[in-house]
Design an enzyme around this catalytic site. Sequence first.
Site, PDB file in Angstrom:
ATOM      1  N   ARG D 285      27.429 -19.916  49.654  1.00  0.00           N
ATOM      2  CA  ARG D 285      27.812 -19.035  48.559  1.00  0.00           C
ATOM      3  C   ARG D 285      27.815 -17.623  49.125  1.00  0.00           C
ATOM      4  O   ARG D 285      26.748 -17.039  49.295  1.00  0.00           O
ATOM      5  CB  ARG D 285      26.762 -19.180  47.453  1.00  0.00           C
ATOM      6  CG  ARG D 285      27.081 -18.545  46.130  1.00  0.00           C
ATOM      7  CD  ARG D 285      25.807 -18.446  45.289  1.00  0.00           C
ATOM      8  NE  ARG D 285      24.975 -17.348  45.749  1.00  0.00           N
ATOM      9  CZ  ARG D 285      23.653 -17.313  45.656  1.00  0.00           C
ATOM     10  NH1 ARG D 285      22.981 -18.308  45.138  1.00  0.00           N
ATOM     11  NH2 ARG D 285      22.981 -16.262  46.101  1.00  0.00           N
ATOM     12  N   HIS D 289      24.383 -14.857  43.460  1.00  0.00           N
ATOM     13  CA  HIS D 289      24.324 -15.971  42.500  1.00  0.00           C
ATOM     14  C   HIS D 289      25.277 -15.730  41.327  1.00  0.00           C
ATOM     15  O   HIS D 289      26.072 -16.590  40.962  1.00  0.00           O
ATOM     16  CB  HIS D 289      22.885 -16.118  42.022  1.00  0.00           C
ATOM     17  CG  HIS D 289      22.717 -16.966  40.818  1.00  0.00           C
ATOM     18  ND1 HIS D 289      23.057 -18.296  40.801  1.00  0.00           N
ATOM     19  CD2 HIS D 289      22.254 -16.683  39.571  1.00  0.00           C
ATOM     20  CE1 HIS D 289      22.808 -18.797  39.594  1.00  0.00           C
ATOM     21  NE2 HIS D 289      22.323 -17.841  38.833  1.00  0.00           N
ATOM     22  N   TYR D 298      16.830 -11.744  48.934  1.00  0.00           N
ATOM     23  CA  TYR D 298      16.351 -13.017  49.496  1.00  0.00           C
ATOM     24  C   TYR D 298      17.128 -13.538  50.699  1.00  0.00           C
ATOM     25  O   TYR D 298      16.849 -14.631  51.168  1.00  0.00           O
ATOM     26  CB  TYR D 298      16.294 -14.085  48.406  1.00  0.00           C
ATOM     27  CG  TYR D 298      17.587 -14.266  47.619  1.00  0.00           C
ATOM     28  CD1 TYR D 298      18.623 -15.028  48.143  1.00  0.00           C
ATOM     29  CD2 TYR D 298      17.771 -13.660  46.367  1.00  0.00           C
ATOM     30  CE1 TYR D 298      19.810 -15.192  47.438  1.00  0.00           C
ATOM     31  CE2 TYR D 298      18.962 -13.824  45.653  1.00  0.00           C
ATOM     32  CZ  TYR D 298      19.961 -14.589  46.193  1.00  0.00           C
ATOM     33  OH  TYR D 298      21.129 -14.756  45.505  1.00  0.00           O
TER      34      TYR D 298
HETATM   35  C1  LIG Z   1      17.656 -27.463  34.049  1.00  0.00           C
HETATM   36  C2  LIG Z   1      17.931 -26.080  34.528  1.00  0.00           C
HETATM   37  N1  LIG Z   1      16.949 -25.369  35.103  1.00  0.00           N
HETATM   38  C3  LIG Z   1      17.143 -24.105  35.499  1.00  0.00           C
HETATM   39  C4  LIG Z   1      18.361 -23.501  35.351  1.00  0.00           C
HETATM   40  C5  LIG Z   1      18.566 -22.032  35.754  1.00  0.00           C
HETATM   41  N2  LIG Z   1      19.473 -21.945  36.926  1.00  0.00           N
HETATM   42  C6  LIG Z   1      20.763 -21.683  36.766  1.00  0.00           C
HETATM   43  S1  LIG Z   1      21.595 -21.774  38.235  1.00  0.00           S
HETATM   44  C7  LIG Z   1      20.201 -22.138  39.088  1.00  0.00           C
HETATM   45  C8  LIG Z   1      20.293 -22.439  40.556  1.00  0.00           C
HETATM   46  C9  LIG Z   1      21.221 -23.585  40.830  1.00  0.00           C
HETATM   47  O1  LIG Z   1      21.248 -23.882  42.190  1.00  0.00           O
HETATM   48  P1  LIG Z   1      22.221 -24.989  42.765  1.00  0.00           P
HETATM   49  O2  LIG Z   1      21.996 -26.267  42.044  1.00  0.00           O
HETATM   50  O3  LIG Z   1      22.045 -25.002  44.228  1.00  0.00           O
HETATM   51  O4  LIG Z   1      23.672 -24.514  42.351  1.00  0.00           O
HETATM   52  P2  LIG Z   1      24.388 -23.157  42.807  1.00  0.00           P
HETATM   53  O5  LIG Z   1      23.936 -22.076  41.887  1.00  0.00           O
HETATM   54  O6  LIG Z   1      24.018 -22.901  44.208  1.00  0.00           O
HETATM   55  O7  LIG Z   1      25.830 -23.452  42.632  1.00  0.00           O
HETATM   56  C10 LIG Z   1      19.103 -22.166  38.230  1.00  0.00           C
HETATM   57  C11 LIG Z   1      17.721 -22.432  38.649  1.00  0.00           C
HETATM   58  C12 LIG Z   1      19.369 -24.262  34.758  1.00  0.00           C
HETATM   59  N3  LIG Z   1      20.592 -23.774  34.569  1.00  0.00           N
HETATM   60  N4  LIG Z   1      19.131 -25.542  34.359  1.00  0.00           N
END
Ligand SMILES: Cc1ncc(C[n+]2csc(CCOP(=O)(O)OP(=O)(O)O)c2C)c(N)n1
Lengths: 338, 338, 399, 399
Positions: D285, D289, D298
């Site tokens: 990415r 975020h 980070y």
């Molecule tokens: C069940 C749940 N817990 C926490 C979150 C908050 N949250 C949104 S995105 C994220 C990180 C997601 O990481 P990843 O699965 O690697 O996807 P990326 O953002 O890298 O596409 C978090 C913790 C959420 N959306 N759903």
Amino acid sequence: MTTVAQRPGAKPATMAQALQRALRDAMAEDPAVHVMGEDVGTLGGVFRITDGLAAEFGDERCTDTPLAEAGILGTAVGMAMYGLRPVVEMQFDAFAYPSFEQLVSHVAKMRNRTGGAMPMPLTIRIPYGGGIGGVEHHSDSSEAYYMATPGLHVYTPATVEDAYGMLRAAIASDDPVVFLEPKRLYWSKAPWSPDAPAAVEPAGRAVVRRPGSSATLITYGPSLPVCLEAAEAARAEGWDLEVVDLRSLVPFDDETVVRSVRRTGRAVVVHESTGFGGPGGEIAARVSERCFHHLEAPVLRVAGFDIPYPPPMQERHHLPGVDRVLDAVARLQWEAES
Amino acid sequence: MTTVAQRPGAKPATMAQALQRALRDAMAEDPAVHVMGEDVGTLGGVFRITDGLAAEFGDERCTDTPLAEAGILGTAVGMAMYGLRPVVEMQFDAFAYPSFEQLVSHVAKMRNRTGGAMPMPLTIRIPYGGGIGGVEHHSDSSEAYYMATPGLHVYTPATVEDAYGMLRAAIASDDPVVFLEPKRLYWSKAPWSPDAPAAVEPAGRAVVRRPGSSATLITYGPSLPVCLEAAEAARAEGWDLEVVDLRSLVPFDDETVVRSVRRTGRAVVVHESTGFGGPGGEIAARVSERCFHHLEAPVLRVAGFDIPYPPPMQERHHLPGVDRVLDAVARLQWEAES
Amino acid sequence: MKKSSTPVRDPARKTPPADAADRAPAPAPPPWQVATDPAPLLPDERPFRVLGTPAEAAADPALLLRLYADLVRGRRFNTQATALTRQGRLAVYPSSAGQEACEVAAAAVLADRDWLFPSYRDSLAAVARGVDPVEALTLLRGDRHTGYDPYRYRVAPLSTPLATQLPHAVGLAHAARIKGDDVVALALVGDGGTSEGDFHEAMNFAAVWRAPVVFLVQNNGFAISVPLAKQSAAPTLAHKAVGYGMPGRLVDGNDVAAVHTVLDEALRRARTGGGPTLVEAVTYRVDAHTNADDATRYRDDEEVEAWRAYDPVRLLEAALRGRGLLDDGEVARVAADAEDMAARLRERMNTDPVLDPMDLFAQVYAERTDQLEEQARLLRAELDAEAGAAGTSGREDAR
Amino acid sequence: MKKSSTPVRDPARKTPPADAADRAPAPAPPPWQVATDPAPLLPDERPFRVLGTPAEAAADPALLLRLYADLVRGRRFNTQATALTRQGRLAVYPSSAGQEACEVAAAAVLADRDWLFPSYRDSLAAVARGVDPVEALTLLRGDRHTGYDPYRYRVAPLSTPLATQLPHAVGLAHAARIKGDDVVALALVGDGGTSEGDFHEAMNFAAVWRAPVVFLVQNNGFAISVPLAKQSAAPTLAHKAVGYGMPGRLVDGNDVAAVHTVLDEALRRARTGGGPTLVEAVTYRVDAHTNADDATRYRDDEEVEAWRAYDPVRLLEAALRGRGLLDDGEVARVAADAEDMAARLRERMNTDPVLDPMDLFAQVYAERTDQLEEQARLLRAELDAEAGAAGTSGREDAR
Ligand SMILES: Cc1ncc(C[n+]2csc(CCOP(=O)(O)OP(=O)(O)O)c2C)c(N)n1
Ligand SMILES: Cc1ncc(C[n+]2csc(CCOP(=O)(O)OP(=O)(O)O)c2C)c(N)n1
Ligand SMILES: [Mg+2]
Ligand SMILES: [Mg+2]
């Protein structure tokens, strides 16, 4: 209020039999109806409600799933997306909790978040409540959680006939229904004519199970027999109690309840779920608001204590029984009237 | 009722700063306090409440966990079993749902099911509620679920000083506390003296934020500022409203609430959680019961609608605002008195 | 683009170096490597055995004899508990008959300071670790949830919600490591329990944290009526370890010496900072799910008989006799000892527990809330009224 | 008993036949075998690549050119959406910049009748599949949750609760198979999402049911601020497949031809009854975020720069130019086309959506409950009062 007429040719049947029959009839009528859950297939469920369905309709219509409640409900959501009508069995009340996120964030919201494009015609059957001597985590009354979640219907039958009719209505609904089955009434019997069973129409209405004039007992599910017994016993004290069976917690039939309480002027809400934050709070609050000028006494609540469900040998002290209901009725400020 | 005195030497601080300070002070005082959750370490949390803690106390005291809420709470239970005092951060209200089974079946019950041998000194911080323009699943008011679960304490601060004092009290508690942080108050400012901050003692008591004589607004968390503003506006209409901030939903301070309503004779419960099955039902029910002979009008409720939380551009229509509160006050049957 | 890249591991799948000569220079990928070598994580190719194999010769006779006595007592505990259900002295009993090798090895292999995290079927493991059998059975008798003090025995409460105890074990192990204590947690779970999200999350936390925890899956073939084939399509449950980056082990769950060996090694690895291990013990639940279950609805007698014949107690007995470590006299002594244990248990379970209904309000919180005080007064009044009516005291027999 | 049985796969671990001669006959174990051969389930040893490898020669030029145009439009969509956040036209945007190869390949590889299950970061995949970009962005603009009709595009709602969409994909695929439809579901999830219990349960259900579903993990190195090393200790995320009994594939997520190839094979296997596949795409990415995130807290610029250099668009462009399939004219044409798309999007997003507050009560249920009717009346009255005060109608602009 809907009145439920006694059908002719009725023979004694248990609530378990009526539920089983409802599933079978629904599956026979509509190939989209699929039953799924832990042990629902070969075993017929730990309460045998799905007994015979896998044999009759095949494994794919009545499926033993892996042991994972979020997975069960989550895959059921996907199946509903594709036009099926899944009927999910959660083995016990407390074992539905792992599926809570799927329930709250998807099942309850899917119709709304897609602007109506993606309805969720799901039925989630949950045996609930105590009184059967179950070990911990087998006797929770979890209805408060579901009531507080917009998007869900919450039904709970208290009679054999309703068990059939409301389950048929739940399965026929285009919205998700949490269908709470009072465990301790599974083996309750009543005359019932399984030849011409019908869905409850309209669903979501309360029913007066016993007319009376002195005060209204508002109850549902496992506490209905307790209230009916209390009403009988109350005659000795000179009280003529009306008993309302809510049947549906969501939607809530304000009309039937309010009409009764305005007439009697007194009300006690009875359920075995814990009191604080439980269903009774909502019910008492709405009744108090809507019947304010008709009330001779505060609306009282008789509920399970605000404790984790106790061990089987202690449960009778926890569960609201006839005496506790009558004690509450006695506190309805009868002097005030006379 | 506890009164909170304004300390001397106070400077403006945000609720977020007060919460962060509470965590830091608790960690400094007691090496058993461990902070854990998603992004709480390096990033300092998505709301920056844990900012600096990993740098100051190390990764093991402030831990970025894998992304799995049941795992977070479940491992925190194990850590508490071994004598630690975990402070768990759930990233948003709706993302706490995956941990629901651990919360209900273990966190809430562990003390009871072990006869007191195994207490659960856990704090579960959950940013909750709407008003910040969050996308779906980021604005749930989930307090009804926690209130309906015996064994949990449920706190929610509404002021900067309380944010500090109540979080310290939560962490110091030998019982599990669900600590609900009103997201939209994170950046609210108030004069606060961080030199001599103290835990709220005793915890679990409501406080009268504004004395008044015409009617009582019973509220908590994100709705406190709304009620205070409504009370100001009500003066123009000739109403002198008392505002009670519950602060703790469990235990519930009947004494403070009842004393107020018995005096004013009228009450409106205000919260942004959905109305049906929400906290207001319990509150209105208990107030109606306990103040029956003092009430001039039914206890009314002003709450979020019974709908899934709407998209950000629509949320202002959903959230109870000053006008909706004043409309409810206007319905308190003022003619009846005069 | 049409070239197939089949999912099997084959050399053609390895990325060959770019033939850079005749094309524009392509950007170079940032460095990448596997986090762990997967090969050592893969489990045994078939269940590891000791008894009846050359490894048996190296086994410590004293340990084998101790395990033998544990097995015999364990079996007797199972039959006694099941009998108590028939006598109405236990509300329900999920028997571990057939799985005693796992149950007693799990208890025997732990050091005193270690912790055991049993599931609802593992009262035997708790008892084998030293929990008073009556205290271990209160849950199933119905008088109290957890009848023993978990800290006294370092045995967590028997966990009924499946797999939920696994993250607890990880958290406790992690906390112990943080505090610098030489403590390992051993967590038990069934084959069905591996399907739960909590299993996954616990395994992952354990691996990421390198927590000193060992997971023992008792694969007894069924989750109530659901056979393994409807539960998992994995080569073995032990293969799940690879996906977390921890070693998986596969062991014959009826060979107590093998289970002990594998757990012992895993514990040692955990103690020395090597992190968690997932152990799958292949075994069988020869009794029904509980006394209330009718197992004939979902499985054949033949299968059950084959497993009854491969009995963990007989297996060890045969091995010990074969090596001359056990004779009829010792067998009789051990049996008599188990019989004594059963008789004491029977006797102690024969009296009704005396319960105080007012205990309902105890230990919900450290301090009773006003609401609970109010409710306690209500119950007190009810009990007094009942007692008044019956002319007895408020304290009472539970049945 | 002291003999070590190390956890590595070694011949000594195989159970040798019992040396039955000199001992009492031991009971024989019931038959046991692995459910599936684990070897073919193991993923590629390193990320599978097409571009810059001999496999490239076999790739269909027309497909590569189509993917190139998709990539350029995809990148432009990302930059445009990010720009819209700065203009206050989007509340928030989780950019997939750097991950476009995964996003567009996921859309391109599907047949019309197939279903896509995107996560919150995958609005680009939805748009690449044909969802109207404004409809795809309503969630992030804040006017409605799901702005498109999932049935029209066969794209499930963007799922914000992580990993919760995976069991949906499994259920839909299972239902399609039951109905006899040739439909495959492709579900997207992030590296962080693999830690959730729902990931595990979905994978397991899919494998047990042999559901026609493909899981694509976009391993972009981070879950917000949490790097993969704090998320998983697995050799690769693709190794998780083994524990469910499905094949795992590892692919270079910046090589759009490789992602397309691997997904295409997996979809074909799913269609022909071969069951599910787990694909891990290694990518990055490159943006924060979301626009609200500060990624410098980070991670190092260096790491980001290395990945920016390994850009999926440039990677394909270099390959196509190298093979003479692309010239400056075509590059300009594709760029202009993407620019058009961006301009149209900008323009359409430039007007405030007109919203009816009364829609709050729509589609909570099929029919409004009495309670909702009552609440709708309350809001109606409030809006009328407001309108009366303001001298306008109840309908209003949302901002
Ligand atoms: C069940 C749940 N817990 C926490 C979150 C908050 N949250 C949104 S995105 C994220 C990180 C997601 O990481 P990843 O699965 O690697 O996807 P990326 O953002 O890298 O596409 C978090 C913790 C959420 N959306 N759903
Ligand atoms: C979360 C949860 N879901 C369902 C149940 C009901 N239940 C009790 S035992 C059991 C089967 C367990 O199978 P397995 O994990 O293989 O353990 P075993 O009974 O074979 O020891 C089920 C479904 C439960 N206790 N917890
Ligand atoms: Mg099993
Ligand atoms: Mg990621």
